[in-house]
Write an enzyme that holds these catalytic residues in place. Structure first.
Site, PDB file in Angstrom:
ATOM      1  N   ASP A 199      37.150  16.607 -15.549  1.00 43.58           N
ATOM      2  CA  ASP A 199      36.774  15.628 -14.056  1.00 43.58           C
ATOM      3  C   ASP A 199      36.420  15.891 -12.943  1.00 43.58           C
ATOM      4  OD1 ASP A 199      39.194  13.076 -13.672  1.00 43.58           O
ATOM      5  OD2 ASP A 199      38.667  14.502 -11.671  1.00 43.58           O
ATOM      6  N   ILE A 200      35.329  14.928 -12.837  1.00 44.56           N
ATOM      7  CA  ILE A 200      34.638  15.666 -12.000  1.00 44.56           C
ATOM      8  C   ILE A 200      35.109  15.817 -11.074  1.00 44.56           C
ATOM      9  CG2 ILE A 200      33.084  15.528  -9.809  1.00 44.56           C
ATOM     10  CD1 ILE A 200      31.783  13.501 -12.857  1.00 44.56           C
ATOM     11  N   ASP A 216      26.314   6.891  -9.312  1.00 43.92           N
ATOM     12  CA  ASP A 216      25.797   7.149 -11.170  1.00 43.92           C
ATOM     13  C   ASP A 216      25.188   8.447 -10.820  1.00 43.92           C
ATOM     14  OD1 ASP A 216      27.719   5.141 -10.766  1.00 43.92           O
ATOM     15  OD2 ASP A 216      25.820   3.500 -10.883  1.00 43.92           O
ATOM     16  N   GLU A 242      35.486   9.501 -14.175  1.00 41.11           N
ATOM     17  CA  GLU A 242      34.322  10.582 -13.906  1.00 41.11           C
ATOM     18  C   GLU A 242      34.671  11.455 -15.130  1.00 41.11           C
ATOM     19  OE1 GLU A 242      37.600  10.577 -12.984  1.00 41.11           O
ATOM     20  OE2 GLU A 242      36.533  12.040 -11.154  1.00 41.11           O
TER      21      GLU A 242
END
Ligand code: GH3
Ligand code: MG
Ligand code: MG
Ligand code: MG
Length: 323
Positions: A199-200, A216, A242
């Site tokens: 997960d960012i 994006d 994300e």
């Protein structure tokens, strides 16, 4: 109609204003041991199509495997086994759907019936009438164009059903199916399988600070880095938002942790260029790792363990791997 036009453009198929396929000209193969008859047929076809002639069955069979739109076969000649050629074309996987016109002698009912039984698409009776030839050939070529178009569209739809539109990675649905198979195999004593859930970190800040399009761009660039950082047999997927997953068959916990650490370092150490290179963003990720190497595990449980690793990594300050 708009949808049909869009699909045509995507597939590179020319259409008229009504979304119909344009142009009836096709690549037509004439197989006939009577070379004068073959030449006459080809001469008629050339106004509209691109004809080619073969005068023996073996060469005709070979040519049927090249990209053509229609085959016209003389089944009237005694020495030349046009019926056998048709049977071979119909039974070969790659030419099964090729349109075939059979040139028959109307007095020779057995051969005419046999040709129909073999699945020819239409019949031309000798002597071949030019207008009838033109009309029947045009119909077959048009039909071929349309079925090719539908087939490509179907392939495209099937691909889209397992692909994430933004990144081109596999989507959750595809990943779930594959993971199920790998977990079952590991449960039966086969090779282990590992998953990385990632997960960012603070991704909302990217959107808030630089806009959704920049967000994006980060997702797409992240997908490229992910795909280039794993082996061809691994499955990098976008779960949504994300969040990403990599499924790694034949990989135990220790290797998976090492790979996760490498991905984390690569992502964090090279800034992401967004907005045409005007901005360079440092992106970090939190990764949870889980491995399955025996019976009793499920894909859901495996993903849940990796997910818990992500939460733990976030709580511990982000930009880290928890295995
Ligand atoms: P954390 O470190 O806790 O993960 O913080 P975060 O900001 O990454 O997490 P949060 O779940 O709060 O925010 C995720 C954001 O991702 C919110 C959502 O708008 C954004 N997002 C989800 N899908 C997309 C997408 O397709 N494109 C863009 N640009 N943003 C997306
Ligand atoms: Mg998230
Ligand atoms: Mg979040
Ligand atoms: Mg996040």
């Amino acid at each position: 109609l708009r949808e049909r036009e869009d699909a045509s453009r995507r597939l590179g198929v020319a259409t008229d204003g009504a979304g119909r396929l344009r142009g009836s000209g096709g690549r037509v193969l004439v197989v006939d041991d009577n070379d004068r008859q073959a030449a006459r047929i080809a001469e008629e076809l050339i106004r509209e199509h691109r004809p080619a002639i073969e005068t023996d069955a073996a060469a005709g069979l070979a040519a049927s495997k090249t990209p053509i739109d229609l085959m016209i076969v003389n089944v009237a000649a005694a020495e030349f086994d046009g019926l056998r050629l048709i049977a071979q074309v119909r039974s070969a996987e790659t030419t099964r759907h090729l349109p075939i016109l059979a040139v028959v002698d109307p007095a020779d009912r057995p051969r005419l019936v046999k040709a129909l039984e073999l699945g020819v698409n239409d019949i031309l009776t000798k002597p071949v009438d030019p207008e009838e030839l033109a009309a029947r050939a045009r119909t077959q070529v048009r039909r071929k164009r349309y079925t090719d178009f539908l087939r490509e569209k179907l392939d495209y739809s099937l691909e889209m059903a397992v692909t994430d539109a933004l990144t081109g990675l596999h989507n959750r649905r595809y990943m779930a199916g594959q993971l199920q198979a790998f977990v079952s195999r590991a449960g039966l004593g086969g090779e282990p399988v590992s998953v990385l859930v990632m997960d960012i970190d603070h991704f909302k800040a990217v959107n808030d600070g630089f806009g959704h399009d920049a967000g994006d761009e980060v997702l797409r660039e992240f997908a490229v880095r992910l795909a280039t950082n794993v082996r061809a047999v691994d499955l990098p997927c976008r779960l949504g938002g994300e969040e990403f997953v990599v499924v790694m068959p034949g990989t135990d916990m220790e290797d998976a942790r090492r790979i996760a650490e490498r991905i984390r370092r690569d992502v964090g150490s090279t800034p992401f260029r967004v907005m045409g290179g005007r901005e360079h963003l440092t992106v970090t990720i939190s990764i949870g790792v889980a491995a399955c190497s025996g019976p009793g595990d499920t894909p859901e449980a495996l993903l849940k363990r990796a997910d818990e690793g992500v939460y733990e990594a976030k709580a511990a300050g982000r930009d880290r791997v928890i295995a």
